[in-house]
Design an enzyme around this catalytic site. Sequence first.
Site, PDB file in Angstrom:
ATOM      1  N   HIS A 144       0.824  -1.214   0.000  1.00  0.00           N
ATOM      2  CA  HIS A 144       0.000   0.000   0.000  1.00  0.00           C
ATOM      3  C   HIS A 144       0.855   1.258   0.000  1.00  0.00           C
ATOM      4  CE1 HIS A 144      -4.065   1.863   1.260  1.00  0.00           C
ATOM      5  NE2 HIS A 144      -4.082   1.504   0.002  1.00  0.00           N
ATOM      6  N   HIS A 153      -2.176   1.682  12.855  1.00  0.00           N
ATOM      7  CA  HIS A 153      -1.763   1.036  11.593  1.00  0.00           C
ATOM      8  C   HIS A 153      -2.248  -0.414  11.665  1.00  0.00           C
ATOM      9  CE1 HIS A 153       0.403   0.248   7.993  1.00  0.00           C
ATOM     10  NE2 HIS A 153       1.656   0.337   8.400  1.00  0.00           N
ATOM     11  N   MET A 168     -11.711   1.755  15.938  1.00  0.00           N
ATOM     12  CA  MET A 168     -10.699   1.035  15.159  1.00  0.00           C
ATOM     13  C   MET A 168     -11.322   0.335  13.941  1.00  0.00           C
ATOM     14  SD  MET A 168      -7.878   1.715  16.497  1.00  0.00           S
ATOM     15  CE  MET A 168      -8.090   3.207  17.432  1.00  0.00           C
ATOM     16  N   GLY A 169     -10.567   0.359  12.835  1.00  0.00           N
ATOM     17  CA  GLY A 169     -11.073  -0.248  11.604  1.00  0.00           C
ATOM     18  C   GLY A 169     -11.825   0.759  10.733  1.00  0.00           C
ATOM     19  N   PHE A 170     -11.861   2.028  11.159  1.00  0.00           N
ATOM     20  CA  PHE A 170     -12.513   3.077  10.358  1.00  0.00           C
ATOM     21  C   PHE A 170     -11.527   4.215  10.130  1.00  0.00           C
ATOM     22  CE2 PHE A 170     -15.986   0.809  12.219  1.00  0.00           C
ATOM     23  CZ  PHE A 170     -16.975   0.811  11.245  1.00  0.00           C
ATOM     24  N   HIS A 217      -8.945   6.468   7.185  1.00  0.00           N
ATOM     25  CA  HIS A 217      -7.699   6.183   6.476  1.00  0.00           C
ATOM     26  C   HIS A 217      -7.027   7.501   6.120  1.00  0.00           C
ATOM     27  CE1 HIS A 217      -4.862   4.437   3.628  1.00  0.00           C
ATOM     28  NE2 HIS A 217      -5.111   3.306   4.237  1.00  0.00           N
ATOM     29  N   ASP A 242      -8.832  -3.297   7.688  1.00  0.00           N
ATOM     30  CA  ASP A 242      -8.784  -4.013   8.965  1.00  0.00           C
ATOM     31  C   ASP A 242     -10.176  -4.358   9.477  1.00  0.00           C
ATOM     32  OD1 ASP A 242      -6.011  -4.134   9.275  1.00  0.00           O
ATOM     33  OD2 ASP A 242      -5.937  -2.064   9.949  1.00  0.00           O
ATOM     34  N   ARG A 273      16.384  11.965   5.637  1.00  0.00           N
ATOM     35  CA  ARG A 273      16.770  12.705   6.832  1.00  0.00           C
ATOM     36  C   ARG A 273      16.078  14.070   6.776  1.00  0.00           C
ATOM     37  NH1 ARG A 273      17.743  16.376  10.564  1.00  0.00           N
ATOM     38  NH2 ARG A 273      19.579  15.986  11.876  1.00  0.00           N
TER      39      ARG A 273
HETATM   40  N1  ACO Z   1     -12.904   7.034  14.826  1.00  0.00           N
HETATM   41  C1  ACO Z   1     -13.303   8.241  15.244  1.00  0.00           C
HETATM   42  N2  ACO Z   1     -12.885   9.391  14.707  1.00  0.00           N
HETATM   43  C2  ACO Z   1     -12.029   9.316  13.674  1.00  0.00           C
HETATM   44  C3  ACO Z   1     -11.565   8.086  13.177  1.00  0.00           C
HETATM   45  C4  ACO Z   1     -12.028   6.926  13.794  1.00  0.00           C
HETATM   46  N3  ACO Z   1     -11.618   5.730  13.386  1.00  0.00           N
HETATM   47  N4  ACO Z   1     -10.716   8.310  12.151  1.00  0.00           N
HETATM   48  C5  ACO Z   1     -10.651   9.625  12.008  1.00  0.00           C
HETATM   49  N5  ACO Z   1     -11.433  10.244  12.931  1.00  0.00           N
HETATM   50  C6  ACO Z   1     -11.623  11.662  13.110  1.00  0.00           C
HETATM   51  C7  ACO Z   1     -10.501  12.226  13.996  1.00  0.00           C
HETATM   52  O1  ACO Z   1     -10.814  12.157  15.383  1.00  0.00           O
HETATM   53  C8  ACO Z   1     -10.380  13.626  13.479  1.00  0.00           C
HETATM   54  O2  ACO Z   1     -11.436  14.376  14.000  1.00  0.00           O
HETATM   55  P1  ACO Z   1     -11.198  15.928  14.417  1.00  0.00           P
HETATM   56  O3  ACO Z   1     -10.828  16.602  13.119  1.00  0.00           O
HETATM   57  O4  ACO Z   1     -12.516  16.327  14.982  1.00  0.00           O
HETATM   58  O5  ACO Z   1     -10.082  15.922  15.408  1.00  0.00           O
HETATM   59  C9  ACO Z   1     -10.659  13.480  11.976  1.00  0.00           C
HETATM   60  O6  ACO Z   1     -11.469  12.312  11.846  1.00  0.00           O
HETATM   61  C10 ACO Z   1      -9.383  13.293  11.166  1.00  0.00           C
HETATM   62  O7  ACO Z   1      -8.687  12.167  11.707  1.00  0.00           O
HETATM   63  P2  ACO Z   1      -7.116  12.030  11.777  1.00  0.00           P
HETATM   64  O8  ACO Z   1      -6.767  10.980  12.757  1.00  0.00           O
HETATM   65  O9  ACO Z   1      -6.493  13.380  11.957  1.00  0.00           O
HETATM   66  O10 ACO Z   1      -6.848  11.599  10.293  1.00  0.00           O
HETATM   67  P3  ACO Z   1      -5.610  10.817   9.810  1.00  0.00           P
HETATM   68  O11 ACO Z   1      -5.626  10.927   8.353  1.00  0.00           O
HETATM   69  O12 ACO Z   1      -4.392  11.228  10.529  1.00  0.00           O
HETATM   70  O13 ACO Z   1      -5.994   9.370  10.364  1.00  0.00           O
HETATM   71  C11 ACO Z   1      -6.136   7.136  10.800  1.00  0.00           C
HETATM   72  C12 ACO Z   1      -6.009   8.206   9.711  1.00  0.00           C
HETATM   73  C13 ACO Z   1      -4.941   7.250  11.766  1.00  0.00           C
HETATM   74  C14 ACO Z   1      -6.117   5.763  10.144  1.00  0.00           C
HETATM   75  C15 ACO Z   1      -7.447   7.359  11.600  1.00  0.00           C
HETATM   76  O14 ACO Z   1      -8.547   7.311  10.724  1.00  0.00           O
HETATM   77  C16 ACO Z   1      -7.598   6.322  12.702  1.00  0.00           C
HETATM   78  O15 ACO Z   1      -7.049   6.505  13.800  1.00  0.00           O
HETATM   79  N6  ACO Z   1      -8.385   5.237  12.464  1.00  0.00           N
HETATM   80  C17 ACO Z   1      -8.511   4.167  13.436  1.00  0.00           C
HETATM   81  C18 ACO Z   1      -7.311   3.227  13.379  1.00  0.00           C
HETATM   82  C19 ACO Z   1      -7.334   2.324  12.157  1.00  0.00           C
HETATM   83  O16 ACO Z   1      -8.348   1.742  11.831  1.00  0.00           O
HETATM   84  N7  ACO Z   1      -6.163   2.203  11.529  1.00  0.00           N
HETATM   85  C20 ACO Z   1      -5.997   1.319  10.357  1.00  0.00           C
HETATM   86  C21 ACO Z   1      -5.515   2.114   9.204  1.00  0.00           C
HETATM   87  S1  ACO Z   1      -5.641   1.182   7.690  1.00  0.00           S
HETATM   88  C22 ACO Z   1      -4.451  -0.018   7.735  1.00  0.00           C
HETATM   89  O17 ACO Z   1      -3.470   0.055   8.448  1.00  0.00           O
HETATM   90  C23 ACO Z   1      -4.732  -1.249   6.904  1.00  0.00           C
END
Ligand code: ACO
Length: 375
Positions: A187, A222, A257-259, A261, A312, A356
Amino acid sequence: MEEKEIYKGLAGVPVDYTAISKVNPETNSLLYRGYPVQELAAHCSFEEVAWLLWYGELPTEEELAAFTAEERKGRALSPTLKGIIDSLPKSAHPMDVVRTAVSVIGANDPETETNTEESNLAKSKRLFAALPAVVAYDQRRRHGLDVVEPREDLDYSQNFLWMSFGEEAAPEVVDAFRVSMVLYAEHSFNASTFTARVIASTTSDLYSAVTGAIGALKGALHGGANEAVMHTFAEIGSAENVKPWLDDALAQKKKIMGFGHRVYKNGDSRVPTMQAAMERMIEHYGRQDMLDLYRTMAEEFVARKGIHPNLDYPAGPTYHLMGFDTPTFTPLFVASRVTGWTAHIMEQNAANALIRPLSVYNGVDQRVVPVRVNS
Ligand code: ACO
């Protein structure tokens, strides 16, 4: 002082070229070496996809036959590695065990310091063959079960399930497993792959880069999310509890978790393929209750937050139904993503520039060290 812009989390910053995969969030598409991942999941074995990621082309029949024969011969773990795994506490997280195993394989490989493409391809294939045995061995030892040795008459996915459970899996189950391996394989510049490339950029060895990538994948933001999805499902219990559980979780500003990206904001291109394979398995196991919980949670969360499931989300329940214990889910992701990581390590080596970046200092201004009277 000159004000520099900060790219927190490197969000939206391209740092290099890659010819390995193309993620297009606008069209929700993911290509491995030009092929749509859905088509690869429909028509190819995981062994073929691994070859594609490393070499850039699908293998010919002869290449595939030679590679699968070599893979089948490379599955067994050395007594040294088994002994080191046995010396670890059963409470150790399986990701720590897998990370340690890669270090041990590296330390015992006389070619570790040979950083040529040919040697790195050989190492990539060695890890590809050995990691399923590491994951299966560790799961069985944690549960006090006898080790199941690999079988050369089974393909990668069949044998992975055989070594994990000591019985031949049904075709629906093997297929869902194969699909998950294909979808998890690559990915672009995700956190673990980028970690691997940073390590490779110092001209360190492939095993060190993979060890670091495993550390990056472990976190719940992740790869650790597939494990976390199952903890969430266990807490919620059944579909009728979804609404009150979500009310409470969102009131506490919890991340679900699982939501979500970093790249896909309108849905992860891999989810429909994984979900379809999961649904075939749910039918096989007669677990409509799991499907109800899965669908209700997804519909409710998307309706409330507009944040879509990532890979996920269907992978967690899929692995649970197969019988894997929850801490083993992320090591399964490792067994797949090692193909993408190693392809990226070789791509980094081929056109290397030390990674770096800069930081902007925001600590206290320069000051004088106090000289103590008695010193
Ligand atoms: N649940 C609740 N709120 C969420 C979620 C979530 N899963 N994902 C994003 N948001 C919200 C954040 O709280 C944030 O809200 P705010 O603007 O009010 O503070 C907004 O959406 C933006 O989220 P960020 O975390 O800043 O976005 P980023 O692009 O950095 O995050 C990430 C991506 C880290 C994957 C995030 O969606 C997340 O933490 N998801 C849950 C963990 C997960 O499922 N990870 C797997 C990734 S896919 C993989 O590895 C195959």
